[in-house]
Scaffold this motif. Structure first.
Motif, PDB file in Angstrom:
ATOM      1  N   LEU A   1      -8.886  18.239   1.517  1.00 53.19           N
ATOM      2  CA  LEU A   1      -7.531  17.264   0.422  1.00 53.19           C
ATOM      3  C   LEU A   1      -8.332  15.971  -0.159  1.00 53.19           C
ATOM      4  N   THR A   2      -7.980  15.771  -0.955  1.00 49.89           N
ATOM      5  CA  THR A   2      -8.247  14.213  -0.659  1.00 49.89           C
ATOM      6  C   THR A   2      -6.592  13.337  -0.969  1.00 49.89           C
ATOM      7  N   LEU A   3      -6.936  12.499  -0.574  1.00 53.83           N
ATOM      8  CA  LEU A   3      -5.711  11.160   0.207  1.00 53.83           C
ATOM      9  C   LEU A   3      -6.022  10.002  -1.072  1.00 53.83           C
TER      10      LEU A   3
ATOM     11  N   LEU B   1       1.236  -1.501  -0.141  1.00 57.11           N
ATOM     12  CA  LEU B   1      -0.508  -0.183  -0.281  1.00 57.11           C
ATOM     13  C   LEU B   1       0.701   1.067   0.348  1.00 57.11           C
ATOM     14  N   VAL B   2       0.962   2.280  -0.712  1.00 56.92           N
ATOM     15  CA  VAL B   2       1.618   4.091  -1.240  1.00 56.92           C
ATOM     16  C   VAL B   2       0.653   4.719  -1.041  1.00 56.92           C
ATOM     17  N   GLU B   3       0.530   5.354   0.461  1.00 54.44           N
ATOM     18  CA  GLU B   3      -0.818   6.867   0.201  1.00 54.44           C
ATOM     19  C   GLU B   3       0.376   7.794  -0.259  1.00 54.44           C
ATOM     20  N   SER B   4      -0.601   8.971  -0.471  1.00 61.74           N
ATOM     21  CA  SER B   4      -0.632   9.828  -1.452  1.00 61.74           C
ATOM     22  C   SER B   4      -1.324  11.168  -1.320  1.00 61.74           C
ATOM     23  N   GLY B   5      -0.838  12.200  -1.621  1.00 59.47           N
ATOM     24  CA  GLY B   5      -1.698  13.213  -0.927  1.00 59.47           C
ATOM     25  C   GLY B   5      -1.687  13.965   0.053  1.00 59.47           C
ATOM     26  N   GLY B   6      -0.779  13.847   0.986  1.00 59.59           N
ATOM     27  CA  GLY B   6      -0.609  14.773   2.151  1.00 59.59           C
ATOM     28  C   GLY B   6       0.135  16.010   1.594  1.00 59.59           C
ATOM     29  N   GLY B   7       0.155  16.672   2.694  1.00 61.81           N
ATOM     30  CA  GLY B   7       0.824  17.779   2.215  1.00 61.81           C
ATOM     31  C   GLY B   7       0.145  18.826   3.393  1.00 61.81           C
ATOM     32  N   LEU B   8       0.515  20.320   3.160  1.00 61.26           N
ATOM     33  CA  LEU B   8      -0.056  21.869   3.557  1.00 61.26           C
ATOM     34  C   LEU B   8      -1.451  22.185   3.288  1.00 61.26           C
ATOM     35  N   ALA B   9      -2.161  22.181   4.207  1.00 58.49           N
ATOM     36  CA  ALA B   9      -3.602  22.812   4.073  1.00 58.49           C
ATOM     37  C   ALA B   9      -4.233  23.889   5.233  1.00 58.49           C
ATOM     38  N   GLN B  10      -4.545  24.854   4.808  1.00 58.00           N
ATOM     39  CA  GLN B  10      -5.305  25.927   5.847  1.00 58.00           C
ATOM     40  C   GLN B  10      -6.861  25.509   6.360  1.00 58.00           C
ATOM     41  N   ALA B  11      -7.457  25.558   7.349  1.00 53.72           N
ATOM     42  CA  ALA B  11      -8.425  25.502   7.850  1.00 53.72           C
ATOM     43  C   ALA B  11      -9.578  25.878   7.141  1.00 53.72           C
ATOM     44  N   GLY B  12      -9.943  24.762   7.604  1.00 54.90           N
ATOM     45  CA  GLY B  12     -11.430  24.981   6.143  1.00 54.90           C
ATOM     46  C   GLY B  12     -11.162  24.285   4.718  1.00 54.90           C
ATOM     47  N   ASP B  13     -10.458  24.066   4.145  1.00 60.47           N
ATOM     48  CA  ASP B  13      -9.736  23.429   2.813  1.00 60.47           C
ATOM     49  C   ASP B  13     -10.561  22.262   3.168  1.00 60.47           C
TER      50      ASP B  13
END
Length: 125
Positions: A18-20, A4-16
């Motif tokens: 994100l899809t992993l 299993l290999v995850e991707s899509g993480g990162g920096l976000a601001q509150a309210g944003d």
């Protein structure tokens, strides 16, 4: 054996939002119930969501419903976690996990046999 290999993480601001994503390989993906967990520094690994082998029965802890959505695409061997209205307390390493689907919805980490390496999600104000 499932990799299993995850991707899509990162920096976000509150309210944003994100899809992993989690890419699976190595065995028949559709045999497995897939889950997402997360672990913040100094805290225990926490169940986020799981979905059955067909992809039609998602399961969430009560406090996650409405902001997080798990889905899967068996044709692509992928599982996804859509996160909306992110909050700083969502900051954690997010892990994808797989378990042989025996009909129940799993939520304990020890029920899952295979894990990815994790992807970091950091949410700032």
């Amino acid at each position: 054996q499932v990799q299993l290999v995850e991707s899509g993480g990162g920096l976000a601001q509150a309210g944003d939002s994100l899809t992993l994503s989690c890419a699976a390989s190595g065995h028949t993906f559709s045999l497995y119930q897939m889950g997402w967990f997360r672990q913040a520094p100094g805290k225990e690994r926490q169940f986020v969501a799981t979905i059955n082998w067909r992809g039609d029965v998602p399961y969430y802890p009560n406090f996650k419903q409405g902001r997080f959505t798990i889905s899967r695409d068996n044709a692509k061997n992928m599982v996804y976690l859509q996160m909306s209205d992110l909050k700083p307390e969502d900051t954690a390493v997010y892990y994808c996990a797989a378990a042989i689907d025996r009909g129940a919805s799993y939520e304990r980490s020890d029920e899952f046999n295979y894990w990815g390496q994790g992807t970091q999600v950091t949410v700032s104000l």
